[in-house]
Scaffold this motif. Structure first.
Motif, PDB file in Angstrom:
ATOM      1  N   LEU A   1      12.722 -13.269  -6.673  1.00  0.00           N
ATOM      2  CA  LEU A   1      14.029 -13.067  -6.049  1.00  0.00           C
ATOM      3  C   LEU A   1      14.027 -11.794  -5.208  1.00  0.00           C
ATOM      4  N   ALA A   2      13.410 -10.726  -5.712  1.00  0.00           N
ATOM      5  CA  ALA A   2      13.367  -9.461  -4.973  1.00  0.00           C
ATOM      6  C   ALA A   2      12.650  -9.634  -3.635  1.00  0.00           C
ATOM      7  N   VAL A   3      11.529 -10.319  -3.638  1.00  0.00           N
ATOM      8  CA  VAL A   3      10.782 -10.540  -2.395  1.00  0.00           C
ATOM      9  C   VAL A   3      11.565 -11.460  -1.462  1.00  0.00           C
ATOM     10  N   GLY A   4      12.096 -12.550  -1.996  1.00  0.00           N
ATOM     11  CA  GLY A   4      12.831 -13.496  -1.161  1.00  0.00           C
ATOM     12  C   GLY A   4      14.070 -12.882  -0.530  1.00  0.00           C
ATOM     13  N   TYR A   5      14.855 -12.169  -1.344  1.00  0.00           N
ATOM     14  CA  TYR A   5      16.084 -11.575  -0.840  1.00  0.00           C
ATOM     15  C   TYR A   5      15.776 -10.503   0.204  1.00  0.00           C
ATOM     16  N   SER A   6      14.824  -9.629  -0.082  1.00  0.00           N
ATOM     17  CA  SER A   6      14.531  -8.546   0.865  1.00  0.00           C
ATOM     18  C   SER A   6      13.957  -9.078   2.170  1.00  0.00           C
ATOM     19  N   ALA A   7      13.125 -10.112   2.113  1.00  0.00           N
ATOM     20  CA  ALA A   7      12.580 -10.706   3.338  1.00  0.00           C
ATOM     21  C   ALA A   7      13.693 -11.341   4.168  1.00  0.00           C
ATOM     22  N   CYS A   8      14.572 -12.062   3.510  1.00  0.00           N
ATOM     23  CA  CYS A   8      15.688 -12.700   4.200  1.00  0.00           C
ATOM     24  C   CYS A   8      16.619 -11.650   4.805  1.00  0.00           C
ATOM     25  N   PHE A   9      16.899 -10.590   4.040  1.00  0.00           N
ATOM     26  CA  PHE A   9      17.799  -9.529   4.491  1.00  0.00           C
ATOM     27  C   PHE A   9      17.221  -8.828   5.724  1.00  0.00           C
ATOM     28  N   LEU A  10      15.922  -8.558   5.712  1.00  0.00           N
ATOM     29  CA  LEU A  10      15.280  -7.923   6.860  1.00  0.00           C
ATOM     30  C   LEU A  10      15.378  -8.827   8.085  1.00  0.00           C
ATOM     31  N   GLY A  11      15.175 -10.124   7.886  1.00  0.00           N
ATOM     32  CA  GLY A  11      15.340 -11.063   8.989  1.00  0.00           C
ATOM     33  C   GLY A  11      16.764 -11.102   9.507  1.00  0.00           C
ATOM     34  N   ALA A  12      17.731 -11.028   8.602  1.00  0.00           N
ATOM     35  CA  ALA A  12      19.142 -11.029   9.009  1.00  0.00           C
ATOM     36  C   ALA A  12      19.472  -9.777   9.817  1.00  0.00           C
ATOM     37  N   MET A  13      18.908  -8.627   9.430  1.00  0.00           N
ATOM     38  CA  MET A  13      19.159  -7.395  10.198  1.00  0.00           C
ATOM     39  C   MET A  13      18.691  -7.550  11.633  1.00  0.00           C
ATOM     40  N   ARG A  14      17.608  -8.290  11.838  1.00  0.00           N
ATOM     41  CA  ARG A  14      17.091  -8.492  13.202  1.00  0.00           C
ATOM     42  C   ARG A  14      18.017  -9.367  14.033  1.00  0.00           C
ATOM     43  N   ARG A  15      18.905 -10.089  13.397  1.00  0.00           N
ATOM     44  CA  ARG A  15      19.853 -10.958  14.113  1.00  0.00           C
ATOM     45  C   ARG A  15      21.221 -10.296  14.324  1.00  0.00           C
ATOM     46  N   VAL A  16      21.435  -9.140  13.695  1.00  0.00           N
ATOM     47  CA  VAL A  16      22.722  -8.451  13.800  1.00  0.00           C
ATOM     48  C   VAL A  16      22.895  -7.898  15.210  1.00  0.00           C
ATOM     49  N   LYS A  17      24.063  -8.126  15.765  1.00  0.00           N
ATOM     50  CA  LYS A  17      24.421  -7.579  17.076  1.00  0.00           C
ATOM     51  C   LYS A  17      25.319  -6.360  16.847  1.00  0.00           C
ATOM     52  N   THR A  18      24.823  -5.175  17.199  1.00  0.00           N
ATOM     53  CA  THR A  18      25.615  -3.956  17.036  1.00  0.00           C
ATOM     54  C   THR A  18      26.209  -3.550  18.377  1.00  0.00           C
ATOM     55  N   ALA A  19      27.249  -2.733  18.314  1.00  0.00           N
ATOM     56  CA  ALA A  19      27.942  -2.287  19.528  1.00  0.00           C
ATOM     57  C   ALA A  19      26.992  -1.552  20.467  1.00  0.00           C
ATOM     58  N   ASP A  20      26.026  -0.785  19.901  1.00  0.00           N
ATOM     59  CA  ASP A  20      25.110  -0.021  20.751  1.00  0.00           C
ATOM     60  C   ASP A  20      23.741  -0.698  20.908  1.00  0.00           C
ATOM     61  N   HIS A  21      23.657  -1.988  20.527  1.00  0.00           N
ATOM     62  CA  HIS A  21      22.436  -2.791  20.681  1.00  0.00           C
ATOM     63  C   HIS A  21      21.241  -2.207  19.917  1.00  0.00           C
ATOM     64  N   THR A  22      21.502  -1.677  18.729  1.00  0.00           N
ATOM     65  CA  THR A  22      20.447  -1.097  17.897  1.00  0.00           C
ATOM     66  C   THR A  22      19.457  -2.181  17.493  1.00  0.00           C
TER      67      THR A  22
END
Length: 140
Positions: free
Chosen positions: A51-72
């Motif tokens: 679960l730790a590996v699966g959740y952290s891998a998924c979370f890291l992938g989700a961060m790459r899809r996040v659109k921030t106001a300053d395009h981070t």
């Protein structure tokens, strides 16, 4: 509210035998693991580590899809230390807790939190677990 799937992207199929002291394999052969009780010193992994590996891998992938106001953008050397704790709840049953410590080198704390908070709203693991178990998010 239950989130339902409108369009399937991928389905993982696994077979587990023997429970926490057995084996788990995926239908495509990419995963073939021995399982051991947590802390037993056995030769296998355990559901909490998976679960730790699966959740952290998924979370890291989700961060790459996040659109921030300053395009981070997520740095290439970003990492997540995930801790999954198995414990006994007040009613005597078992419970899980998760802590994700996200390391995003070179970003300000505000930029880090924008990515982490955005990922927590997007990640399928976060959506499935939030409100069901304790989840702590931290930045490094």
């Amino acid at each position: 509210m239950i989130r339902t799937i409108d369009k399937s992207i991928y389905t993982a199929t696994t077979v587990t035998t023997g429970g926490r002291e057995g084996t788990g394999t995926s239908s495509d052969g990419a995963l073939d693991v021995a399982l051991s009780l947590p802390g037993s010193g056995g030769r296998g992994t355990n559901p909490e580590q998976l679960l730790a590996v699966g959740y952290s891998a998924c979370f890291l992938g989700a961060m790459r899809r996040v659109k921030t106001a300053d395009h981070t953008r997520v740095p290439d050397d970003a990492s997540i230390e995930a801790q999954v704790t198995l414990g006994v709840a007040g009613d005597g049953g078992f419970a899980l807790a998760v802590r994700l410590k996200v390391d995003l080198p070179g970003l300000s704390d505000a930029q880090k939190w924008a990515l982490v908070d955005g990922a927590h709203d997007l990640c399928p693991y976060s959506l499935a677990l939030r409100g069901n178990i304790e989840i702590e998010l931290a930045i490094g």
